[in-house]
Write an enzyme that holds these catalytic residues in place. Structure first.
Site, PDB file in Angstrom:
ATOM      1  N   GLY A  10       0.827  -1.210   0.000  1.00  0.00           N
ATOM      2  CA  GLY A  10       0.000   0.000   0.000  1.00  0.00           C
ATOM      3  C   GLY A  10       0.855   1.251   0.000  1.00  0.00           C
ATOM      4  O   GLY A  10       2.090   1.178   0.028  1.00  0.00           O
ATOM      5  N   PHE A  11       0.185   2.387  -0.029  1.00  0.00           N
ATOM      6  CA  PHE A  11       0.907   3.668  -0.067  1.00  0.00           C
ATOM      7  C   PHE A  11       1.837   3.820   1.142  1.00  0.00           C
ATOM      8  O   PHE A  11       3.059   3.946   0.986  1.00  0.00           O
ATOM      9  CB  PHE A  11      -0.124   4.805  -0.167  1.00  0.00           C
ATOM     10  N   ASP A  31      -0.101  -8.777   1.346  1.00  0.00           N
ATOM     11  CA  ASP A  31      -0.979  -7.754   0.775  1.00  0.00           C
ATOM     12  C   ASP A  31      -1.924  -8.412  -0.227  1.00  0.00           C
ATOM     13  O   ASP A  31      -1.494  -9.242  -1.032  1.00  0.00           O
ATOM     14  CB  ASP A  31      -0.137  -6.683   0.076  1.00  0.00           C
ATOM     15  N   TYR A 149     -15.799   2.896   9.833  1.00  0.00           N
ATOM     16  CA  TYR A 149     -14.339   2.789   9.808  1.00  0.00           C
ATOM     17  C   TYR A 149     -13.769   3.127  11.181  1.00  0.00           C
ATOM     18  O   TYR A 149     -12.932   2.409  11.725  1.00  0.00           O
ATOM     19  CB  TYR A 149     -13.797   3.734   8.726  1.00  0.00           C
TER      20      TYR A 149
END
Ligand code: UDP
Length: 332
Positions: A10-11, A31, A149
């Site tokens: 991911g980033f 991932d 979230y």
């Protein structure tokens, strides 16, 4: 150390991986490539100390094997991005709750230290800025997907802290505020790459709401500095830390600055939240971290300002968009 990085493609995860390898550690990433990409870690292909496993944190057997082989787990795998959460509410809850349970259960079984990556969404729409780690939280109704979230991540934190308290498992929680930099994409709603892409493509820059809401953006390299400092801090076990920056900017100011720095003539337009996200969507008007705790523990201080962030994202997005255009893949 042998380090397992979930969400390592991911980033943020991929920047953490870069730094761990640079520091001489052995790194395995897990991932599922849902929002991460192979390109984010492709520069490590063939490196002896790097291994990539493309699977989900929901796969408890894979998680258990990888955790058993590690000395430390950095758990970043999560469904993230306000847009992504709203579009995938069920999957997001499962990954963000069940995935973390898997990681913590295995870490407990094998006595492996864990750093849990959490979020400033934890504080919800509380007006009491700057947010201290022990501050009250203020969330909206369960029907508004955004709050799911925050709720899922709160469950993760509570579980992690309970493992620490009841079983003595070394667990650190880090709450990241708005983090930006190269490799972040606008597809899942993140504002800076979205504005930069719109400005470069000469499209309208879409400011949601009235643009007076503020955020403090932190360069991903500063965030990684904070995380790396915590790795060698034994007193951090069982603690929660904010990581971010103090430099506050309104979203309308941000849009203007992006337009200036890209020398774009894109029009800046206001889009109602209900159109941008979902009916009943609620945004926080200010989000500012209190950074005293991490400063006290490890001397953390962000070094890069908003313009540094914008320059690095603009350079990166220009390169990506140019190569997509050359390949005829421009998704604009
Ligand atoms: N935002 C915006 N235009 C966009 C994307 C986001 O005005 O194209 C706004 C968003 O409503 C929020 C802020 O920018 O007020 C930051 O959004 P982001 O999704 O990056 O992070 P958040 O702080 O909401 O988690």
């Amino acid at each position: 150390m042998r380090v397992l990085v979930t969400g390592g493609a991911g980033f943020i995860g991929s920047h953490v991986v870069d730094r761990l390898l640079l520091a001489g550690h052995e790194v395995t990433i897990l991932d599922d490539l849902s929002t991460g990409t192979r390109e984010n870690v492709a520069h490590h292909d063939g490196e002896r100390r790097f291994r990539a496993v493309f699977d989900s944190v929901l796969n408890d057997r894979v998680v258990d094997t990888l955790v058993r082989e590690a000395d430390l787990v950095l758990h970043l795998a999560a469904a993230v991005g306000v847009k992504y959460i709203i579009e995938n509410p069920l999957h997001s809850m499962r990954v963000n709750v069940r995935g973390t349970e898997n990681v913590l259960e295995s870490a407990d079984r094998h006595r492996t230290r864990v750093i849990l990556f959490s979020t400033s969404e934890i504080y919800g729409k509380s007006p009491d800025v700057p947010f201290r780690e022990d501050a009250d939280r203020l969330l909206g109704p369960t029907r508004i997907h955004r709050w799911s979230y925050s709720t899922a991540k709160a469950v993760d934190e509570i579980l992690g802290l309970a493992y620490h308290e009841k079983h003595g498992l070394p667990v650190i929680v880090v709450r990241l505020f708005n983090t930006c930099g190269p490799r972040q994409r606008g597809r899942y709603g993140m504002v800076i790459p979205s504005f930069v892409d719109q400005a470069i493509r000469k499209q309208k820059i879409t400011v949601y709401g009235d643009g007076t809401q503020t955020r403090c953006f932190c360069h991903v390299e500063d965030v990684v500095d904070g995380v790396m400092a915590l790795l060698t801090c034994d007193e951090a076990d069982g603690e929660i830390f904010n990581i971010g920056s103090h430099e506050e900017v309104s979203i309308i100011q941000l849009a203007r600055r992006v337009r200036q720095l890209t020398e774009s003539r894109s029009e800046i337009v206001l889009v109602p939240y209900s159109e941008a996200y979902e009916p009943g969507f609620e945004d926080m008007s200010r989000r500012v971290p209190d950074l005293r705790k991490i400063h006290e523990f490890v001397g953390y201080e962000p070094k890069r300002n908003l313009d540094d962030i914008l320059h690095s994202v603009i350079d990166h997005r220009r390169t990506v968009l140019d190569s997509e255009r050359a390949l005829g893949q421009d998704r604009g």
